[in-house]
Design an enzyme around this catalytic site. Structure first.
Site: not given
Ligand code: A3P
Length: 342
Positions: A85-87, A144, A167, A237
Protein backbone atom coordinates in the site's frame (compact mmCIF):
# COMPACT_ATOMS: atom_id res chain seq x y z
CA UNK A 1 -4.07 14.38 -19.21
CA UNK A 2 -1.24 16.48 -17.77
CA UNK A 3 -0.08 15.85 -14.22
CA UNK A 4 -2.23 17.98 -11.98
CA UNK A 5 -1.45 20.85 -9.66
CA UNK A 6 -1.79 20.15 -5.96
CA UNK A 7 -4.51 22.79 -5.59
CA UNK A 8 -7.26 21.27 -7.70
CA UNK A 9 -10.97 21.87 -7.29
CA UNK A 10 -11.54 18.54 -5.57
CA UNK A 11 -13.13 19.16 -2.22
CA UNK A 12 -13.05 16.55 0.54
CA UNK A 13 -15.36 18.56 2.75
CA UNK A 14 -18.28 17.40 0.61
CA UNK A 15 -17.56 13.89 1.87
CA UNK A 16 -18.44 14.53 5.48
CA UNK A 17 -21.61 13.95 7.44
CA UNK A 18 -22.66 11.60 10.15
CA UNK A 19 -26.36 10.94 10.40
CA UNK A 20 -27.36 9.30 13.64
CA UNK A 21 -28.92 6.40 11.76
CA UNK A 22 -25.51 5.38 10.46
CA UNK A 23 -24.02 5.54 13.95
CA UNK A 24 -26.83 3.30 15.15
CA UNK A 25 -26.23 0.91 12.28
CA UNK A 26 -22.55 0.73 13.26
CA UNK A 27 -23.38 0.02 16.91
CA UNK A 28 -25.86 -2.65 15.86
CA UNK A 29 -23.31 -4.36 13.58
CA UNK A 30 -20.57 -4.23 16.21
CA UNK A 31 -22.88 -5.69 18.86
CA UNK A 32 -23.70 -8.75 16.73
CA UNK A 33 -20.54 -9.33 14.68
CA UNK A 34 -18.16 -12.24 15.28
CA UNK A 35 -15.01 -10.82 16.89
CA UNK A 36 -11.41 -11.80 17.47
CA UNK A 37 -8.55 -10.10 19.30
CA UNK A 38 -5.79 -12.67 19.00
CA UNK A 39 -3.50 -10.60 16.74
CA UNK A 40 -3.35 -7.94 19.42
CA UNK A 41 -5.52 -7.00 22.35
CA UNK A 42 -5.27 -3.36 21.14
CA UNK A 43 -7.25 -3.97 17.99
CA UNK A 44 -10.21 -6.26 18.11
CA UNK A 45 -11.34 -7.43 14.68
CA UNK A 46 -15.02 -7.62 13.72
CA UNK A 47 -16.43 -9.59 10.83
CA UNK A 48 -18.55 -7.63 8.40
CA UNK A 49 -19.68 -8.70 4.91
CA UNK A 50 -17.39 -11.73 5.18
CA UNK A 51 -14.18 -9.81 6.05
CA UNK A 52 -12.43 -8.78 9.30
CA UNK A 53 -12.15 -5.09 10.21
CA UNK A 54 -10.91 -3.03 13.12
CA UNK A 55 -13.67 -0.92 14.72
CA UNK A 56 -12.30 2.39 13.40
CA UNK A 57 -12.10 1.13 9.85
CA UNK A 58 -15.52 -0.50 10.20
CA UNK A 59 -17.21 2.65 11.44
CA UNK A 60 -15.72 4.60 8.53
CA UNK A 61 -16.66 1.81 6.12
CA UNK A 62 -20.31 2.01 7.03
CA UNK A 63 -20.30 5.79 6.65
CA UNK A 64 -18.40 5.63 3.35
CA UNK A 65 -20.76 2.98 1.99
CA UNK A 66 -23.68 5.31 2.64
CA UNK A 67 -22.17 8.66 1.75
CA UNK A 68 -19.10 8.55 -0.44
CA UNK A 69 -19.49 10.12 -3.86
CA UNK A 70 -16.34 9.76 -5.93
CA UNK A 71 -15.05 12.49 -8.15
CA UNK A 72 -15.55 11.35 -11.80
CA UNK A 73 -11.75 11.19 -12.22
CA UNK A 74 -11.13 9.55 -8.85
CA UNK A 75 -8.44 6.89 -8.69
CA UNK A 76 -8.90 4.39 -5.87
CA UNK A 77 -5.80 2.54 -4.66
CA UNK A 78 -6.87 -0.76 -3.16
CA UNK A 79 -4.90 -3.34 -1.23
CA UNK A 80 -4.96 -5.72 1.68
CA UNK A 81 -2.70 -4.46 4.49
CA UNK A 82 1.02 -5.28 3.98
CA UNK A 83 0.66 -5.99 0.26
CA UNK A 84 2.47 -2.79 -0.80
CA UNK A 85 0.00 0.00 0.00
CA UNK A 86 2.66 2.52 1.05
CA UNK A 87 4.65 2.00 -2.14
CA UNK A 88 1.57 2.19 -4.36
CA UNK A 89 0.47 5.41 -2.63
CA UNK A 90 3.90 6.95 -3.21
CA UNK A 91 4.02 5.92 -6.87
CA UNK A 92 0.49 7.02 -7.72
CA UNK A 93 0.92 10.32 -5.87
CA UNK A 94 4.16 11.08 -7.60
CA UNK A 95 2.76 10.13 -11.04
CA UNK A 96 -0.24 12.39 -10.52
CA UNK A 97 1.58 15.42 -9.13
CA UNK A 98 4.88 15.22 -10.99
CA UNK A 99 6.42 18.22 -12.64
CA UNK A 100 9.87 18.83 -14.07
CA UNK A 101 10.64 20.90 -11.01
CA UNK A 102 9.53 18.40 -8.37
CA UNK A 103 11.31 15.52 -10.10
CA UNK A 104 14.51 17.55 -10.37
CA UNK A 105 14.30 18.80 -6.76
CA UNK A 106 13.85 22.42 -7.83
CA UNK A 107 10.55 22.63 -5.95
CA UNK A 108 9.61 20.94 -2.67
CA UNK A 109 8.10 17.54 -3.16
CA UNK A 110 5.55 16.51 -0.49
CA UNK A 111 6.86 12.94 -0.59
CA UNK A 112 10.18 14.12 0.82
CA UNK A 113 8.66 15.67 3.91
CA UNK A 114 5.49 13.63 4.52
CA UNK A 115 4.84 9.91 4.60
CA UNK A 116 2.91 8.47 1.64
CA UNK A 117 0.06 7.96 4.12
CA UNK A 118 -0.13 11.72 4.69
CA UNK A 119 -0.20 12.30 0.92
CA UNK A 120 -3.00 9.84 0.13
CA UNK A 121 -5.75 9.26 2.71
CA UNK A 122 -7.57 6.04 3.46
CA UNK A 123 -11.22 6.38 2.52
CA UNK A 124 -12.65 4.44 5.44
CA UNK A 125 -10.45 5.73 8.22
CA UNK A 126 -8.83 9.09 7.40
CA UNK A 127 -11.77 10.61 5.52
CA UNK A 128 -14.82 8.98 7.04
CA UNK A 129 -13.79 7.89 10.52
CA UNK A 130 -11.25 10.55 11.53
CA UNK A 131 -12.86 13.09 9.16
CA UNK A 132 -9.53 14.63 8.34
CA UNK A 133 -9.31 17.17 5.57
CA UNK A 134 -5.67 18.22 5.48
CA UNK A 135 -4.79 16.00 2.53
CA UNK A 136 -3.60 17.29 -0.84
CA UNK A 137 -6.69 18.10 -2.88
CA UNK A 138 -6.18 15.54 -5.59
CA UNK A 139 -8.51 12.77 -6.74
CA UNK A 140 -6.51 9.97 -5.17
CA UNK A 141 -7.82 7.84 -2.32
CA UNK A 142 -6.73 4.52 -0.85
CA UNK A 143 -8.70 1.75 0.78
CA UNK A 144 -8.19 -1.65 2.37
CA UNK A 145 -11.82 -2.58 1.71
CA UNK A 146 -12.54 -5.79 -0.16
CA UNK A 147 -14.20 -5.31 -3.54
CA UNK A 148 -17.62 -6.47 -2.25
CA UNK A 149 -17.60 -3.80 0.45
CA UNK A 150 -16.59 -0.85 -1.69
CA UNK A 151 -19.27 1.84 -1.72
CA UNK A 152 -21.67 1.16 -4.60
CA UNK A 153 -20.90 4.67 -5.80
CA UNK A 154 -17.47 3.31 -6.79
CA UNK A 155 -18.45 -0.04 -8.26
CA UNK A 156 -21.70 0.87 -10.00
CA UNK A 157 -22.17 3.46 -12.73
CA UNK A 158 -18.98 5.27 -11.92
CA UNK A 159 -16.11 6.38 -14.09
CA UNK A 160 -13.45 6.24 -11.42
CA UNK A 161 -10.56 3.82 -11.80
CA UNK A 162 -9.28 1.21 -9.38
CA UNK A 163 -5.69 0.05 -8.93
CA UNK A 164 -5.14 -3.05 -6.81
CA UNK A 165 -1.83 -4.35 -5.49
CA UNK A 166 -1.47 -8.00 -4.47
CA UNK A 167 1.46 -9.84 -2.90
CA UNK A 168 2.50 -13.39 -2.13
CA UNK A 169 0.50 -14.29 1.02
CA UNK A 170 3.62 -15.75 2.67
CA UNK A 171 5.28 -12.33 2.59
CA UNK A 172 2.03 -10.64 3.62
CA UNK A 173 1.58 -12.71 6.77
CA UNK A 174 5.23 -12.25 7.80
CA UNK A 175 5.04 -8.50 7.17
CA UNK A 176 1.77 -8.25 9.11
CA UNK A 177 3.15 -10.20 12.07
CA UNK A 178 6.17 -7.88 12.32
CA UNK A 179 3.96 -4.80 11.97
CA UNK A 180 1.42 -5.84 14.62
CA UNK A 181 4.27 -6.63 16.97
CA UNK A 182 5.44 -3.04 16.69
CA UNK A 183 2.36 -0.99 17.47
CA UNK A 184 1.80 0.90 20.72
CA UNK A 185 -1.16 2.39 22.51
CA UNK A 186 -1.42 6.20 22.33
CA UNK A 187 -2.37 6.46 26.01
CA UNK A 188 0.61 4.95 27.81
CA UNK A 189 2.91 3.66 25.04
CA UNK A 190 2.09 0.09 26.00
CA UNK A 191 3.57 -2.23 23.39
CA UNK A 192 1.79 -5.03 21.61
CA UNK A 193 2.39 -8.39 23.33
CA UNK A 194 4.77 -10.88 21.77
CA UNK A 195 2.74 -13.29 19.72
CA UNK A 196 4.09 -16.43 18.00
CA UNK A 197 4.42 -16.31 14.21
CA UNK A 198 2.99 -19.84 14.03
CA UNK A 199 -0.28 -18.59 15.54
CA UNK A 200 -0.32 -15.64 13.16
CA UNK A 201 -0.05 -18.07 10.25
CA UNK A 202 -2.87 -20.19 11.65
CA UNK A 203 -5.16 -17.20 12.03
CA UNK A 204 -4.21 -15.86 8.58
CA UNK A 205 -4.94 -19.25 7.02
CA UNK A 206 -8.32 -19.35 8.78
CA UNK A 207 -9.03 -16.00 7.13
CA UNK A 208 -8.78 -14.06 10.40
CA UNK A 209 -6.50 -11.11 9.69
CA UNK A 210 -7.11 -7.43 9.13
CA UNK A 211 -9.26 -7.23 5.96
CA UNK A 212 -8.88 -10.98 5.52
CA UNK A 213 -9.55 -13.61 4.30
CA UNK A 214 -6.56 -12.45 2.24
CA UNK A 215 -7.26 -14.82 -0.67
CA UNK A 216 -10.87 -13.65 -1.00
CA UNK A 217 -9.68 -10.02 -0.91
CA UNK A 218 -7.31 -10.66 -3.81
CA UNK A 219 -9.82 -12.72 -5.80
CA UNK A 220 -12.51 -10.05 -5.56
CA UNK A 221 -10.28 -7.52 -7.33
CA UNK A 222 -8.79 -10.10 -9.68
CA UNK A 223 -12.27 -11.00 -10.98
CA UNK A 224 -13.20 -7.33 -11.26
CA UNK A 225 -10.03 -6.70 -13.28
CA UNK A 226 -10.96 -9.50 -15.70
CA UNK A 227 -14.50 -8.23 -16.05
CA UNK A 228 -13.58 -4.54 -16.39
CA UNK A 229 -9.95 -4.26 -17.52
CA UNK A 230 -10.38 -0.59 -18.40
CA UNK A 231 -11.50 0.25 -14.88
CA UNK A 232 -9.49 -2.11 -12.68
CA UNK A 233 -5.73 -2.56 -12.92
CA UNK A 234 -4.36 -5.54 -11.03
CA UNK A 235 -0.71 -5.28 -9.94
CA UNK A 236 1.61 -7.74 -8.25
CA UNK A 237 4.19 -6.49 -5.74
CA UNK A 238 6.70 -8.98 -7.13
CA UNK A 239 6.35 -7.68 -10.73
CA UNK A 240 6.62 -4.13 -9.49
CA UNK A 241 9.86 -5.06 -7.73
CA UNK A 242 11.42 -6.89 -10.66
CA UNK A 243 10.31 -4.54 -13.45
CA UNK A 244 9.51 -1.28 -11.69
CA UNK A 245 9.95 1.05 -14.66
CA UNK A 246 7.72 -0.99 -16.96
CA UNK A 247 4.94 -1.13 -14.39
CA UNK A 248 5.21 2.53 -13.41
CA UNK A 249 4.79 3.46 -17.09
CA UNK A 250 1.76 1.14 -17.30
CA UNK A 251 0.35 2.56 -14.06
CA UNK A 252 0.65 6.13 -15.34
CA UNK A 253 -1.14 5.19 -18.58
CA UNK A 254 -3.92 3.44 -16.70
CA UNK A 255 -4.35 6.40 -14.37
CA UNK A 256 -4.77 8.65 -17.39
CA UNK A 257 -1.48 10.50 -16.79
CA UNK A 258 0.94 8.88 -19.28
CA UNK A 259 4.52 10.08 -19.53
CA UNK A 260 4.99 12.31 -22.57
CA UNK A 261 7.76 11.62 -25.09
CA UNK A 262 9.62 14.63 -23.70
CA UNK A 263 9.38 13.15 -20.20
CA UNK A 264 10.59 9.78 -21.48
CA UNK A 265 13.67 11.47 -22.99
CA UNK A 266 14.29 13.23 -19.67
CA UNK A 267 13.99 9.89 -17.87
CA UNK A 268 11.07 11.07 -15.73
CA UNK A 269 9.88 7.47 -15.25
CA UNK A 270 13.19 6.51 -13.65
CA UNK A 271 13.00 9.62 -11.46
CA UNK A 272 9.58 8.54 -10.16
CA UNK A 273 10.92 5.03 -9.58
CA UNK A 274 13.94 6.36 -7.67
CA UNK A 275 11.90 8.83 -5.64
CA UNK A 276 9.54 6.05 -4.48
CA UNK A 277 12.15 3.34 -4.00
CA UNK A 278 12.38 1.61 -0.67
CA UNK A 279 15.94 2.88 -0.24
CA UNK A 280 14.97 6.50 -0.83
CA UNK A 281 11.72 6.63 1.15
CA UNK A 282 12.96 4.56 4.09
CA UNK A 283 15.95 6.87 4.57
CA UNK A 284 13.96 10.10 4.72
CA UNK A 285 13.83 11.70 8.14
CA UNK A 286 10.00 11.73 8.16
CA UNK A 287 9.84 8.01 7.46
CA UNK A 288 12.51 7.13 9.99
CA UNK A 289 11.52 8.82 13.20
CA UNK A 290 8.06 10.35 13.17
CA UNK A 291 5.07 8.51 14.64
CA UNK A 292 1.72 7.98 13.03
CA UNK A 293 -1.67 7.55 14.71
CA UNK A 294 -3.08 4.47 13.10
CA UNK A 295 -6.33 4.91 15.03
CA UNK A 296 -7.28 7.24 17.82
CA UNK A 297 -5.94 4.73 20.34
CA UNK A 298 -3.04 3.08 18.52
CA UNK A 299 0.14 4.54 17.11
CA UNK A 300 3.02 3.22 15.08
CA UNK A 301 6.41 4.59 14.09
CA UNK A 302 6.57 5.51 10.42
CA UNK A 303 9.60 3.30 9.91
CA UNK A 304 7.39 0.26 10.56
CA UNK A 305 5.90 0.83 7.09
CA UNK A 306 9.41 0.32 5.70
CA UNK A 307 10.77 -2.90 7.12
CA UNK A 308 12.71 -4.76 4.40
CA UNK A 309 10.73 -4.29 1.19
CA UNK A 310 11.92 -7.58 -0.27
CA UNK A 311 10.37 -10.43 -2.19
CA UNK A 312 10.63 -13.77 -0.39
CA UNK A 313 11.57 -12.58 3.10
CA UNK A 314 9.23 -15.35 4.33
CA UNK A 315 12.11 -17.77 3.64
CA UNK A 316 13.94 -16.35 6.65
CA UNK A 317 11.22 -17.16 9.14
CA UNK A 318 8.41 -19.48 7.94
CA UNK A 319 8.69 -23.18 8.66
CA UNK A 320 8.44 -25.65 5.79
CA UNK A 321 5.13 -26.79 7.23
CA UNK A 322 3.71 -23.24 7.21
CA UNK A 323 4.98 -22.61 3.67
CA UNK A 324 3.25 -25.77 2.45
CA UNK A 325 0.05 -24.87 4.27
CA UNK A 326 -0.13 -21.39 2.73
CA UNK A 327 0.79 -22.65 -0.74
CA UNK A 328 -1.87 -25.35 -0.51
CA UNK A 329 -4.54 -22.77 0.34
CA UNK A 330 -3.36 -20.56 -2.54
CA UNK A 331 -3.62 -23.51 -4.91
CA UNK A 332 -7.13 -24.39 -3.75
CA UNK A 333 -8.45 -20.84 -3.63
CA UNK A 334 -6.96 -19.65 -6.91
CA UNK A 335 -7.74 -22.83 -8.82
CA UNK A 336 -9.37 -21.99 -12.19
CA UNK A 337 -8.98 -18.25 -11.59
CA UNK A 338 -5.95 -17.81 -13.85
CA UNK A 339 -4.13 -16.05 -11.00
CA UNK A 340 -0.91 -17.21 -9.39
CA UNK A 341 1.15 -15.51 -6.68
CA UNK A 342 4.71 -14.41 -7.19
P1 A3P B 1 7.99 -5.96 4.54
O1 A3P B 1 7.40 -6.00 5.91
O2 A3P B 1 8.03 -7.32 3.90
O3 A3P B 1 9.31 -5.31 4.49
P2 A3P B 1 1.90 -1.82 3.34
O4 A3P B 1 2.43 -0.60 2.75
O5 A3P B 1 0.75 -2.43 2.57
O6 A3P B 1 1.62 -1.69 4.79
O7 A3P B 1 3.03 -2.93 3.18
C1 A3P B 1 4.22 -2.81 3.88
C2 A3P B 1 5.27 -3.63 3.14
O8 A3P B 1 5.68 -2.93 1.97
C3 A3P B 1 6.51 -3.83 4.00
O9 A3P B 1 7.04 -5.10 3.61
C4 A3P B 1 7.37 -2.68 3.53
O10 A3P B 1 8.74 -2.84 3.80
C5 A3P B 1 7.08 -2.67 2.03
N1 A3P B 1 7.37 -1.39 1.39
C6 A3P B 1 7.12 -0.14 1.87
N2 A3P B 1 7.56 0.79 1.02
C7 A3P B 1 8.11 0.14 -0.03
C8 A3P B 1 8.75 0.57 -1.22
N3 A3P B 1 8.93 1.85 -1.49
N4 A3P B 1 9.20 -0.37 -2.08
C9 A3P B 1 9.03 -1.69 -1.79
N5 A3P B 1 8.44 -2.16 -0.68
C10 A3P B 1 7.98 -1.25 0.20
Amino acid sequence: MNPIELESSFDYTTLRGEPETIQNKFKEIISRAPRNNEWTSFIELFQYQGFWHSPSFLEGTILAQEEFQPHPNEIILCSAPKAGTTWLKALAFSILTRSKNTLNNLEPNPLLSSTPHECVPFLEVDLFQKKQTQYPQIPLIATHLPYVSLPKSITTNSTCRIVYISRDPKDVVVSMWHFIGNIKTCKNNEESAIFPLERAVELFCEGISKNGPYWDHVLGYWKASLEQPDRVLFLKYENLKSDTKVWVKRLAEFMGFPFSSEEVIEDAIQKVVDLCSFENLSNLEVNKNAEFNLFSTVKVKNNKYFRKGEVGDWKTCLSEEDRKKIDRISEEKLKDSGLTFG
